[in-house]
Structure formats: C-alpha cells, structure tokens
Design a protein around this motif. Structure first.
Motif, PDB file in Angstrom:
ATOM      1  N   MET A   1       0.832  -1.203   0.000  1.00 46.14           N
ATOM      2  CA  MET A   1       0.000   0.000   0.000  1.00 46.14           C
ATOM      3  C   MET A   1       0.870   1.257   0.000  1.00 46.14           C
ATOM      4  O   MET A   1       1.763   1.405   0.834  1.00 46.14           O
ATOM      5  CB  MET A   1      -0.908   0.011   1.232  1.00 46.14           C
ATOM      6  CG  MET A   1      -1.888   1.173   1.241  1.00 46.14           C
ATOM      7  SD  MET A   1      -3.098   1.078  -0.101  1.00 46.14           S
ATOM      8  CE  MET A   1      -4.021  -0.382   0.431  1.00 46.14           C
ATOM      9  N   LEU A   2       0.608   2.141  -0.964  1.00 44.78           N
ATOM     10  CA  LEU A   2       1.306   3.421  -1.053  1.00 44.78           C
ATOM     11  C   LEU A   2       0.377   4.522  -0.579  1.00 44.78           C
ATOM     12  O   LEU A   2      -0.844   4.438  -0.767  1.00 44.78           O
ATOM     13  CB  LEU A   2       1.727   3.704  -2.502  1.00 44.78           C
ATOM     14  CG  LEU A   2       2.588   2.644  -3.208  1.00 44.78           C
ATOM     15  CD1 LEU A   2       2.787   3.033  -4.672  1.00 44.78           C
ATOM     16  CD2 LEU A   2       3.933   2.484  -2.525  1.00 44.78           C
ATOM     17  N   ASP A   3       0.962   5.560   0.023  1.00 45.56           N
ATOM     18  CA  ASP A   3       0.098   6.695   0.346  1.00 45.56           C
ATOM     19  C   ASP A   3      -0.206   7.465  -0.937  1.00 45.56           C
ATOM     20  O   ASP A   3       0.363   7.184  -2.005  1.00 45.56           O
ATOM     21  CB  ASP A   3       0.712   7.579   1.432  1.00 45.56           C
ATOM     22  CG  ASP A   3       2.012   8.276   1.007  1.00 45.56           C
ATOM     23  OD1 ASP A   3       2.159   8.627  -0.182  1.00 45.56           O
ATOM     24  OD2 ASP A   3       2.880   8.483   1.885  1.00 45.56           O
TER      25      ASP A   3
ATOM     26  N   HIS B   1       3.103   9.763  -7.580  1.00 49.71           N
ATOM     27  CA  HIS B   1       4.464   9.852  -8.112  1.00 49.71           C
ATOM     28  C   HIS B   1       4.805   8.598  -8.920  1.00 49.71           C
ATOM     29  O   HIS B   1       5.335   8.697 -10.040  1.00 49.71           O
ATOM     30  CB  HIS B   1       5.465  10.028  -6.973  1.00 49.71           C
ATOM     31  CG  HIS B   1       6.885  10.173  -7.424  1.00 49.71           C
ATOM     32  ND1 HIS B   1       7.289  11.134  -8.346  1.00 49.71           N
ATOM     33  CD2 HIS B   1       8.009   9.462  -7.108  1.00 49.71           C
ATOM     34  CE1 HIS B   1       8.587  11.015  -8.564  1.00 49.71           C
ATOM     35  NE2 HIS B   1       9.042  10.002  -7.833  1.00 49.71           N
ATOM     36  N   SER B   2       4.494   7.430  -8.387  1.00 53.35           N
ATOM     37  CA  SER B   2       4.747   6.190  -9.128  1.00 53.35           C
ATOM     38  C   SER B   2       3.971   6.182 -10.442  1.00 53.35           C
ATOM     39  O   SER B   2       4.495   5.784 -11.486  1.00 53.35           O
ATOM     40  CB  SER B   2       4.349   4.977  -8.284  1.00 53.35           C
ATOM     41  OG  SER B   2       5.274   4.736  -7.256  1.00 53.35           O
ATOM     42  N   ALA B   3       2.709   6.627 -10.389  1.00 54.01           N
ATOM     43  CA  ALA B   3       1.892   6.664 -11.605  1.00 54.01           C
ATOM     44  C   ALA B   3       2.486   7.616 -12.633  1.00 54.01           C
ATOM     45  O   ALA B   3       2.518   7.310 -13.839  1.00 54.01           O
ATOM     46  CB  ALA B   3       0.463   7.078 -11.261  1.00 54.01           C
TER      47      ALA B   3
ATOM     48  N   SER C   1      14.142   7.141  -8.138  1.00 51.05           N
ATOM     49  CA  SER C   1      13.104   8.079  -7.679  1.00 51.05           C
ATOM     50  C   SER C   1      11.839   7.400  -7.167  1.00 51.05           C
ATOM     51  O   SER C   1      11.081   8.007  -6.405  1.00 51.05           O
ATOM     52  CB  SER C   1      12.741   9.025  -8.824  1.00 51.05           C
ATOM     53  OG  SER C   1      11.744   9.941  -8.460  1.00 51.05           O
ATOM     54  N   LEU C   2      11.590   6.158  -7.565  1.00 55.43           N
ATOM     55  CA  LEU C   2      10.370   5.470  -7.141  1.00 55.43           C
ATOM     56  C   LEU C   2      10.305   5.357  -5.617  1.00 55.43           C
ATOM     57  O   LEU C   2      11.330   5.198  -4.964  1.00 55.43           O
ATOM     58  CB  LEU C   2      10.317   4.067  -7.741  1.00 55.43           C
ATOM     59  CG  LEU C   2       9.799   3.911  -9.169  1.00 55.43           C
ATOM     60  CD1 LEU C   2      10.087   2.503  -9.668  1.00 55.43           C
ATOM     61  CD2 LEU C   2       8.315   4.219  -9.266  1.00 55.43           C
ATOM     62  N   PRO C   3       9.112   5.412  -5.040  1.00 58.49           N
ATOM     63  CA  PRO C   3       8.989   5.156  -3.604  1.00 58.49           C
ATOM     64  C   PRO C   3       9.593   3.794  -3.265  1.00 58.49           C
ATOM     65  O   PRO C   3       9.388   2.827  -4.006  1.00 58.49           O
ATOM     66  CB  PRO C   3       7.469   5.165  -3.379  1.00 58.49           C
ATOM     67  CG  PRO C   3       6.926   5.999  -4.491  1.00 58.49           C
ATOM     68  CD  PRO C   3       7.812   5.740  -5.673  1.00 58.49           C
ATOM     69  N   PRO C   4      10.340   3.689  -2.189  1.00 58.69           N
ATOM     70  CA  PRO C   4      10.977   2.414  -1.832  1.00 58.69           C
ATOM     71  C   PRO C   4      10.007   1.241  -1.756  1.00 58.69           C
ATOM     72  O   PRO C   4      10.379   0.102  -2.055  1.00 58.69           O
ATOM     73  CB  PRO C   4      11.607   2.708  -0.463  1.00 58.69           C
ATOM     74  CG  PRO C   4      11.836   4.180  -0.471  1.00 58.69           C
ATOM     75  CD  PRO C   4      10.685   4.766  -1.243  1.00 58.69           C
ATOM     76  N   ALA C   5       8.766   1.520  -1.378  1.00 59.77           N
ATOM     77  CA  ALA C   5       7.793   0.439  -1.221  1.00 59.77           C
ATOM     78  C   ALA C   5       7.215  -0.056  -2.545  1.00 59.77           C
ATOM     79  O   ALA C   5       6.589  -1.118  -2.583  1.00 59.77           O
ATOM     80  CB  ALA C   5       6.650   0.898  -0.315  1.00 59.77           C
ATOM     81  N   ASP C   6       7.435   0.689  -3.621  1.00 60.86           N
ATOM     82  CA  ASP C   6       6.824   0.305  -4.900  1.00 60.86           C
ATOM     83  C   ASP C   6       7.679  -0.755  -5.586  1.00 60.86           C
ATOM     84  O   ASP C   6       8.360  -0.500  -6.590  1.00 60.86           O
ATOM     85  CB  ASP C   6       6.635   1.530  -5.797  1.00 60.86           C
ATOM     86  CG  ASP C   6       5.798   1.212  -7.023  1.00 60.86           C
ATOM     87  OD1 ASP C   6       5.387   0.052  -7.184  1.00 60.86           O
ATOM     88  OD2 ASP C   6       5.565   2.140  -7.827  1.00 60.86           O
TER      89      ASP C   6
END
Length: 214
Positions: free
Chosen positions: A43-45, A51-53, A158-163
């Motif tokens: 789950m991303l905030d 940002h990932s999108a 740059s991607l969120p670490p959780a993605d």
C-alpha cells in the motif's frame, strides 16, 4: 524459388494504420509474463501513488514512442535483416507497453492524453531516420535505447521504496533495452553525430515533463 509477395501501397498503409491504432488506443497483449506477477503489492500513500503513476506514465509513453519509431524505421528499411531486427525489437517493446499499462491500472491511473501525438512524432522521426540508410536506422536504435536506459535508472532511484512492483517491471525493461542497443551495434549501427543525440535528449525531456502529469 518462392517469390515474396509484394504489398500494395494501400496494404502497407492499412498495416501501419492498424499498428498505430493498436498501440495508441488498443491493449496489445504481452508475449512474456508480467515481471511483477509474484511481487507483493504494498500500500502506497496518495503522494507516493501519484508519483509512481507519473513515472510509469512516462515509461508507457516511452514505449508508445518506441513503437512509432521502430515501425516507422521498419517501413522504409532497405535490408530485410534490418527490418527483421526492428520488428523483433518492436515486439519486445509491445511487452513493455502492456506491462506499463497494467502497472498504471494497478496504480489507478491511465496513459498520457497525448499518446496519439507522441506516436505520430516518433513515427515521423523513424521514417526520416530510415530514409538515411540502415546504418543510421540502427544508430537511432542505439541512441534511443541508451537514453531510455538512463531515464529508467533515474526512475529506479526516484520510485517510492515500497513500490516493488514498478521496480520489477523497470528492471526487466532496462535489461531488454540494453540488449536491443547491443544487438543494433553488432548489426552495423552508425554513431549519430551531434547535435542529433542532444536534440533527442531535449525532446525526451519535454515528453517526460508533460507525460508525468498528462
């Protein structure tokens, strides 16, 4: 000896039109499995999701552009081997296109509103490159793939670490792009002189800026 059938100009136009419509408005299937199929979704905030999108939309646009470029180049390639190389690379780029589209759906997002424009511009560049000869044709492949590799590296940073799912897709894409460039070099690609690479990089920067949001 078998004679290769000749296609009329109308036949070729219909083929290229179908390719364009499938790339821009269709949902062409991937021939290979989705790289992130076994990677858990985390789950991303909302900020991370957007940002990932945005980054995956840029990558999706890049694949739309790759389709236009390679199909345009293949349409005027003089050598059957060069044409086959371009169409083979285009098929792998179709996998990338499908993977990016799937990841965008997972992120509850969509592709760029300007995909028809990106495709048309890339197809025109592909035609111009192909008309210069097969060495130049392959040189555009090498430079394009090197620039795509560079922006994938930026996105991995740059991607969120959780993605983790987006990361897995991009890792496989990067490996494919490096192989396409190496194959084109071995096939006789010419090194593009300046300012062509610089102009390509500038155009890519504009595309990335627009596609991130739209």
């Amino acid at each position: 000896m078998a004679v290769r059938p000749l296609h009329s100009p109308l036949d070729r136009l219909l083929v290229e039109t179908q390719r364009a419509l499938e790339t821009v408005f269709g949902n062409p299937p991937a021939q290979r499995d989705y790289p992130a199929r076994q990677t858990p979704e985390v789950m991303l905030d909302e900020r991370e999701r957007r940002h990932s999108a945005g980054l995956m939309r840029i990558n999706h646009v890049g694949e739309v552009c790759a389709q236009g470029l390679y199909f345009g180049q293949a349409a005027v390639a003089r050598d059957d081997g060069t044409r086959a190389h371009l169409l083979e690379a285009a098929q792998e780029e179709t996998d990338h296109l499908a993977w990016c589209a799937r990841r965008l759906r997972e992120l509850d997002s969509r592709g760029s509103l300007f995909n028809p424009l990106w495709y048309a511009g890339s197809y025109a560049i592909g035609l111009m490159a192909g008309l210069r000869g097969d060495g130049w044709n392959l040189g555009f492949v090498v430079e394009t793939e090197h620039q795509v590799e560079a922006h994938i590296d930026e996105h991995l940073d740059s991607l969120p670490p959780a993605d983790l799912r987006s990361r897995e897709v991009l890792r496989v894409m990067k490996a494919d792009e490096a192989r396409h460039a190496q194959s084109a070099e071995h096939a006789g690609a010419r090194v593009l002189p300046q300012p062509i690479p610089a102009v390509m990089a500038a155009a890519s920067k504009v595309m990335k800026t627009v596609a991130y949001r739209l």
